[in-house]
Design a protein around this motif. Structure first.
Motif, short mmCIF file in Angstrom:
data_model
loop_
_atom_site.label_atom_id
_atom_site.label_comp_id
_atom_site.label_asym_id
_atom_site.label_seq_id
_atom_site.Cartn_x
_atom_site.Cartn_y
_atom_site.Cartn_z
N ASP A 58 -0.88 -3.48 -4.42
CA ASP A 58 -2.26 -3.06 -4.66
C ASP A 58 -2.94 -3.95 -5.71
OD1 ASP A 58 -4.25 -1.20 -3.84
OD2 ASP A 58 -4.10 -0.26 -5.82
N ARG A 59 -2.14 -4.30 -6.76
CA ARG A 59 -2.70 -5.20 -7.79
C ARG A 59 -2.96 -6.59 -7.20
NH1 ARG A 59 1.07 -3.76 -13.06
NH2 ARG A 59 0.18 -1.67 -13.46
N MET A 60 -2.05 -7.02 -6.30
CA MET A 60 -2.28 -8.32 -5.66
C MET A 60 -3.57 -8.31 -4.87
SD MET A 60 1.47 -9.52 -4.32
CE MET A 60 2.75 -10.11 -5.44
N ALA A 252 -0.80 -3.61 10.29
CA ALA A 252 -1.35 -2.59 11.19
C ALA A 252 -1.11 -2.93 12.65
CB ALA A 252 -2.85 -2.42 10.93
N THR A 253 -0.84 -4.22 12.95
CA THR A 253 -0.56 -4.61 14.34
C THR A 253 0.94 -4.61 14.61
OG1 THR A 253 -0.57 -6.94 13.70
CG2 THR A 253 -2.66 -5.99 14.42
N LYS A 320 -4.24 -0.20 1.71
CA LYS A 320 -5.46 -0.26 2.52
C LYS A 320 -6.13 -1.62 2.45
CE LYS A 320 -6.32 4.69 2.13
NZ LYS A 320 -7.27 5.74 1.69
N GLY A 321 -6.08 -2.26 1.27
CA GLY A 321 -6.76 -3.54 1.11
C GLY A 321 -6.23 -4.58 2.08
N ILE A 326 4.24 -0.45 3.60
CA ILE A 326 5.46 -0.77 2.84
C ILE A 326 6.42 0.40 3.00
CG2 ILE A 326 6.39 -1.39 0.59
CD1 ILE A 326 3.64 -2.34 -0.21
N CYS A 327 7.65 0.11 3.45
CA CYS A 327 8.62 1.18 3.79
C CYS A 327 9.91 0.98 3.01
CB CYS A 327 8.94 1.16 5.29
SG CYS A 327 7.47 1.12 6.35
#
Length: 962
Positions: A58-60, A252-253, A320-321, A326-327
């Motif tokens: 998220d920070r990235m 997402a793909t 989301k960005g 991530i799992c």
């Protein structure tokens, strides 16, 4: 071996049973709990690792977003620089055309064509190009031949927008700005999003711009995103969950971005099925993303590939960005193995501890209970009256101390019984003595209470006599005490207030006091000022509230003290007014030196130019008003200092008609064209006896005030009449009128009346009362200083004159100045004309010291015109060296304020010490005597800056005569 005592036989089985029960309870309640908690810890470690990676990702993304903003801003700045470079180039070409020789010089149209051709071939390092378009939607310069020189007023892009007319509209409306639209690259037909910086140049009649394609900016961001992905891949190599658990990322793909298994890394996992749900494992992972739930499924192990029977748990977070998932993935049996191993070890340790504890308990109980049995036997014998009985054992522990103490106690009891009667008798005697002391203490307390009552009465009398209002409230806001002044304030007696609640006050007084009492009851001291009317005058009171606390620190009451500070406030107001006037004086004094230095340069050069070009009538028409304006600038400083320091005026008979004509000529250039100045001139026998410079300043101030009252323009009229005032009445020139209504009664005598009227808004009632007050202004926004009319008033009163302000019907304001006059015949008709050079000064050496180079140059030229030879210095230190070296210095001319520790007075003292008979002339930018405060020291002639050559000759004449 002795048999255990009955205490051991009873107590030991109970201890054993109790320890077994505790062991069982501990096992039942702790081991399953520990298993569960260890299992949860292992599961949470997977969650924590996932959350940490999510935070990093998220920070990235945030860094990427910030980089995107910075990249776009950098491109905007680059476009501005490109346009600015082209602007500088065009301006330089046009300037060369305008300033170059006529022969062989290109016309302006040829220069424009050359510039546009050069701009067509310009490209920056980043590949930016520049285009220029006229206001009629035609490209004057464009590197693409399809558009260069073409009319594109109807050319639309792929979105159906007519681009260039819109851009030109934005540029001409805003001056400059950014505009986004679709446009094709050079020599290409595909249209892309483009951002252009556009600037309008009305002086050249065109619009110029440069742009960047947003696709190029996006390419930079994609590089940044791939770099972030590689950083995550490196961090995943070092990260493990449990024993063989791991983390992976897909987008997402369902493209696998990072996975420790090279067979899966970089592939699309949409077709991988969950053996439990028989659905796509990717869809199942996406469905549990950010729900806090884990996905249960079965998978194979590295040592048993293809056998999908091993239970696994996965947590999923969605970035989301980046639109990443991530799992975390971990085997269930690995999570349980640690808890089972820990439980087995705890059980083994507990069993061994139980056996050791049982053995130690038996030894301890026997070791403790056997001495207790001996103590019990000894106590039984003592109870039967055998006071010589002893325990019979000695030990170095607590039981040994108890045995020793028991034996000593039995012995002490035996001694106490023998001495009991004697002690009872002695105690009875002591008790009787204590009773006598108690009676004496009671009598002393009664005496102290009476003395305290007398002290309180004296304190009440003192508080009544204090010049303050005093009251005390308890925590329930009930009056416990008031002094006489507080009762007089409420027009009540003290008995009518004491013991009453706060509501005994008036509603207004009650509310004001309650607002201050509440913080005081919370332990906060406060003071507040308020005013009230009493006997026709306003009184200002300062009220102090102090919380009163008990020994525990709790607030139990509030003490009120109110002081009348009306007189102190009046003194404070007068002091503030005096400080304000002193501040004006200090400010004017601080500005005078530098301001007069500048005026010395301006006035000196203007006078020199006037003398050098005295036959140039056209040039003299510009120079003479400038000289008068520079002299008036010097008068402004003198005026401010005179207002603050009451500087004496220099009155003389003044040609009012000539002064008004010159003032009007000076003002016409600075007033708007919609304001007309009219001078109604009438012949007068007398002339006003005033300081001409100060009168001119007063008239300028009145005109500028009138201008502010006429924002839409109007008429300002000057009228000069002659009046002869008899005792309390106007003379024959205005017969039939009553005595003049001015600021004060007019003394009999001859006067010149100057009236300044305007067609503006006139004075308000407040302005009529406050007009002459310093710092009073009706201007808004911090424009006015409030010193104009007050300075006019000060000048008039110092000149023994009179002033009035009024509003004329159907017109604006009218201000009348009544100034004393003298007959015109008393004015000398001769004017002394003196040559600049004098035989007395011809060739004499002057040491000129001035730290301002321009001022020094002006004064040097004046001294050379007078016939002197000049050697100059910019510092006191350099001047001292010249004084010590040169013996033929005729006179010293120095500024008083110099850079460094020494000033002009110090330098003059040094010069007089080396050359006692030689002359000294000091220059200053201040309008007061700087010799003041030098009692017992040398006093020197001082000339006020700015000055012309006539004033300098007069000053040297004074020095020569001295």
């Amino acid at each position: 071996m002795l048999f255990p005592s009955r205490l051991v036989q009873r107590f030991f089985p109970i201890v054993v049973i109790f320890m077994v029960v505790i062991f069982g309870a501990v096992y039942v309640y702790s081991v399953p709990f520990i298993k569960e908690k260890v299992y949860e810890i292992e599961r949470n470690s997977s969650r924590i690792a996932l959350d940490n990676v999510f935070t990093i990702a998220d920070r990235m993304y945030a860094d990427t977003e910030n980089y995107q903003s910075q990249t776009l801003d950098a491109n905007k700045e680059r476009l501005k620089i490109v346009v600015s470079m082209a602007e500088s180039y065009i301006a330089q070409v046009f300037q060369q055309i305008d300033e170059g020789p006529v022969e062989g010089r290109m016309s302006r149209e040829e220069a424009r064509a050359s510039v546009f051709d050069m701009l067509r071939h310009f490209k920056s390092r980043a590949g930016d190009y520049i285009w220029v378009a006229s206001y009629d939607d035609r490209f004057l310069s464009h590197p693409d031949d399809r558009f260069h020189g073409k009319d594109v007023s109807t050319l639309k892009n792929s979105d159906g927008v007519v681009v260039l007319p819109e851009i030109i509209k934005v540029a001409t409306h805003q001056g400059e700005g950014f505009y986004q639209y679709k446009w094709n690259r050079l020599s290409e037909n595909t249209q892309l999003d483009k951002l252009s910086y556009v600037k309008n140049y009305p002086q050249w009649g065109f619009v110029m711009g440069s742009g960047v394609y947003l696709e190029d900016v996006a390419a930079e961001l994609e590089i940044k995103r791939n770099k972030a992905l590689e950083e995550l891949r490196d961090s995943f190599k070092q990260l493990r969950v449990a024993k063989t658990g791991y983390l992976f990322i897909f987008d997402a793909t369902t493209n696998m971005l990072i996975h420790p298994n090279p067979n899966i890394d970089g592939t699309n996992i949409q077709n991988l099925l969950n053996p439990v749900t028989h659905k796509s494992i990717a869809d199942d992972l996406i469905n549990v993303a950010d729900t806090g739930k884990e996905l249960f499924y079965k998978w194979d192990k590295p040592e048993d590939p293809g056998n999908y029977i091993y239970e696994k748990l996965s947590l999923v977070r969605h970035v989301k960005g980046f639109d990443w998932y991530i799992c975390s993935s971990v085997y269930v049996d690995e999570l349980k193995s640690s808890s089972e191993q820990l439980s087995d070890r705890i059980l083994t340790i507990a069993l061994l501890s139980l056996l050791v504890a049982v053995a130690m308990a038996f030894v301890f109980i026997y070791w403790v209970t056997n001495p207790i049995k001996q103590l019990a036997d000894a106590a039984l014998r003592v109870s039967k009256g055998e006071l010589t009985a002893t325990v019979g054992f000695r030990r170095d522990d607590e039981l040994g101390i108890l045995a020793k103490t028991f034996d000593e106690m039995v012995e002490r009891v035996r001694d106490n019984i023998q001495n009991l009667d004697l002690k009872v008798k002695n105690r009875t005697v002591a008790l009787e003595k204590s009773n006598q002391q108690l009676m004496e203490t009671v009598r002393s307390r009664e005496d102290a209470q009476q003395a305290l009552t007398q002290i309180e009465e004296r304190q009440r009398i003192i508080l009544d006599l204090l010049p303050a209002q005093v009251a005390y409230f308890d925590s329930e806001l009930t009056f416990q005490f008031v002094n006489q002044r507080y009762a007089d304030l409420l027009n009540k007696s003290k008995s009518e207030i004491t013991g009453k609640a706060l509501e005994v006050l008036s509603q207004k007084h009650y509310q004001a006091l309650l607002d201050q009492l509440m913080p005081a009851l919370a332990g906060i001291e406060s003071n507040r000022e308020y005013s009230y009317w009493s006997e026709g005058r306003e009184s200002i009171t300062k009220r102090f509230l102090t919380p009163c606390r008990n020994e525990a620190g709790q607030v139990v009451g509030v003490l009120l003290v109110a002081l009348d500070i009306t007189s102190e406030k009046e003194v404070e107001k007068k002091l503030l007014e005096a400080q304000r006037m002193s501040a004006v004086g200090h400010l004017a004094g601080g500005l005078a030196h530098d301001f007069n230095n500048l005026l010395s340069i301006i006035l000196g050069n203007l006078v020199s130019a006037s003398e050098h070009y005295q036959h140039d009538t056209e040039l003299q028409r510009y120079i003479k008003p400038s000289i008068r304006a520079a002299k008036r600038g010097a008068n402004i400083t003198s005026r401010l200092l005179a207002f603050s320091r009451r500087q004496p005026l220099a009155p003389l008979p003044c040609d009012i008609h000539l002064l008004l004509e010159e003032t009007i000529e000076l003002l016409r250039g600075s007033l708007p064209s919609n304001i007309e100045l009219v001078f109604d001139s009438a012949a007068t026998k007398g002339l006003p006896f005033v300081d001409p410079g100060r009168l001119e300043d007063a008239l300028v101030n009145l005109v500028l005030n009138a201008k502010e009252a006429m924002p839409r323009g109007g008429l300002i009229e000057f009228t000069v009449t002659e009046l002869s005032i008899e005792e309390g009445r106007i003379g024959k020139e205005s017969a039939g009128k009553e005595s003049m209504i001015l600021d004060e009664p007019v003394k009999a005598g001859d006067y010149i009346q100057i009236t300044v009227s305007d067609s503006g808004q006139g004075f308000t009632d407040e302005a009529m009362l406050m007009a002459f007050e310093p710092f009073f202004t009706t201007s808004t926004g911090g424009v006015g200083t409030g010193l104009g009319l007050s300075m006019v008033y000060g000048f008039v009163k110092q000149s023994n004159g009179y002033i009035k302000i009024s509003n004329e019907p159907v017109r604006g304001a009218e201000i009348t100045l009544l100034l004393p006059s003298v007959l015109a015949e008393t004015l000398s008709e001769t004017t002394e004309i003196r040559a600049y050079e004098s035989p007395e000064w011809k060739g004499k050496l002057i040491l000129l010291v001035e730290d301002d180079d321009d001022v020094r140059q002006v004064v040097r030229e004046l001294l050379i015109k007078m016939g002197f030879s000049v050697i100059e210095s910019s510092t006191a230190e350099e001047a001292r060296e010249l004084i010590n070296v040169l013996d033929n210095i005729y006179a010293l001319v120095s500024d008083i304020r110099l850079n460094g520790a020494a000033n002009g007075f110090d330098l003059a003292d040094n010069f007089k010490l080396a050359h006692p008979q030689n002359r000294v002339l000091l220059m200053t930018g201040y309008a007061f005597d700087e010799n003041s405060g030098r009692e017992g020291k040398n006093h020197y002639a001082i000339i006020q800056k700015p000055f012309d050559i006539k004033k300098l000759i007069d000053a040297f004449q004074i020095v020569y005569e001295a």
